[in-house]
Design a protein around this motif. Structure first.
Motif, PDB file in Angstrom:
ATOM      1  N   PRO A   1       0.805  -1.203   0.000  1.00 31.43           N
ATOM      2  CA  PRO A   1       0.000   0.000   0.000  1.00 31.43           C
ATOM      3  C   PRO A   1       0.849   1.268   0.000  1.00 31.43           C
ATOM      4  O   PRO A   1       0.535   2.208  -0.709  1.00 31.43           O
ATOM      5  N   LEU A   2       1.926   1.289   0.786  1.00 34.36           N
ATOM      6  CA  LEU A   2       2.772   2.476   0.830  1.00 34.36           C
ATOM      7  C   LEU A   2       3.520   2.663  -0.484  1.00 34.36           C
ATOM      8  O   LEU A   2       3.734   3.790  -0.934  1.00 34.36           O
ATOM      9  N   ARG A   3       3.884   1.546  -1.106  1.00 35.94           N
ATOM     10  CA  ARG A   3       4.574   1.591  -2.395  1.00 35.94           C
ATOM     11  C   ARG A   3       3.668   2.197  -3.457  1.00 35.94           C
ATOM     12  O   ARG A   3       4.091   3.021  -4.267  1.00 35.94           O
ATOM     13  N   ILE A   4       2.405   1.822  -3.424  1.00 38.48           N
ATOM     14  CA  ILE A   4       1.448   2.343  -4.401  1.00 38.48           C
ATOM     15  C   ILE A   4       1.215   3.838  -4.180  1.00 38.48           C
ATOM     16  O   ILE A   4       1.088   4.596  -5.144  1.00 38.48           O
ATOM     17  N   TYR A   7       3.958   5.697  -5.894  1.00 40.27           N
ATOM     18  CA  TYR A   7       3.759   5.773  -7.343  1.00 40.27           C
ATOM     19  C   TYR A   7       2.660   6.779  -7.706  1.00 40.27           C
ATOM     20  O   TYR A   7       2.784   7.514  -8.685  1.00 40.27           O
ATOM     21  N   VAL A   8       1.612   6.802  -6.921  1.00 41.95           N
ATOM     22  CA  VAL A   8       0.518   7.750  -7.189  1.00 41.95           C
ATOM     23  C   VAL A   8       0.999   9.183  -6.965  1.00 41.95           C
ATOM     24  O   VAL A   8       0.689  10.085  -7.756  1.00 41.95           O
ATOM     25  N   MET A  51      12.994  16.059  -8.550  1.00 43.23           N
ATOM     26  CA  MET A  51      12.824  15.788  -7.112  1.00 43.23           C
ATOM     27  C   MET A  51      11.693  14.797  -6.878  1.00 43.23           C
ATOM     28  O   MET A  51      11.789  13.930  -6.018  1.00 43.23           O
ATOM     29  N   GLY A  52      10.625  14.930  -7.622  1.00 36.39           N
ATOM     30  CA  GLY A  52       9.500  14.015  -7.469  1.00 36.39           C
ATOM     31  C   GLY A  52       9.811  12.611  -7.941  1.00 36.39           C
ATOM     32  O   GLY A  52       9.262  11.636  -7.423  1.00 36.39           O
ATOM     33  N   SER A  53      10.719  12.494  -8.912  1.00 36.87           N
ATOM     34  CA  SER A  53      11.072  11.159  -9.397  1.00 36.87           C
ATOM     35  C   SER A  53      11.863  10.371  -8.360  1.00 36.87           C
ATOM     36  O   SER A  53      12.049   9.165  -8.514  1.00 36.87           O
ATOM     37  N   MET A  54      12.300  11.019  -7.303  1.00 36.12           N
ATOM     38  CA  MET A  54      12.956  10.315  -6.212  1.00 36.12           C
ATOM     39  C   MET A  54      11.979   9.370  -5.510  1.00 36.12           C
ATOM     40  O   MET A  54      12.394   8.419  -4.849  1.00 36.12           O
TER      41      MET A  54
END
Length: 99
Positions: A1-4, A7-8, A51-54
């Protein structure tokens, strides 16, 4: 859930960064955007995207990926954060110096 959620959040940041860049390029002839220097506005959007792609390598863990992939993800996080920060704030500070 945290991984998703990571990504969101990246999808939201990427969509907004690309959207604002396209809006800036489409309205670069408008007086307000022209006085704000569209090149530097797009540079701030590019830094924000970096920065967001981190969030993508931050979402990787050894439960779903092998050791080599997680090592690469760990090494890429500070690079993405630093390069994104420098890119975003170099464009912003350059605009402030010219004012």
């Amino acid at each position: 859930p945290l991984r998703i959620m990571g990504y969101v959040a990246f999808a939201l940041i990427a969509g907004l960064s690309i959207g604002f860049s396209l809006w800036t390029l489409a309205n670069r002839k408008v007086r307000v955007v022209r006085s704000s220097q569209p090149f530097f506005l797009v540079l701030v959007c590019a830094g924000t995207l970096l920065m967001g792609s981190m969030l993508i390598p931050l979402s990787m863990d050894d439960e779903y990926y092998d050791q080599r992939a997680t090592n690469i993800a760990c090494m890429s996080q500070p690079w993405l954060a630093c390069l994104g920060f420098v890119t975003a704030f170099s464009g912003e500070s350059n605009c402030m110096v010219k004012i």
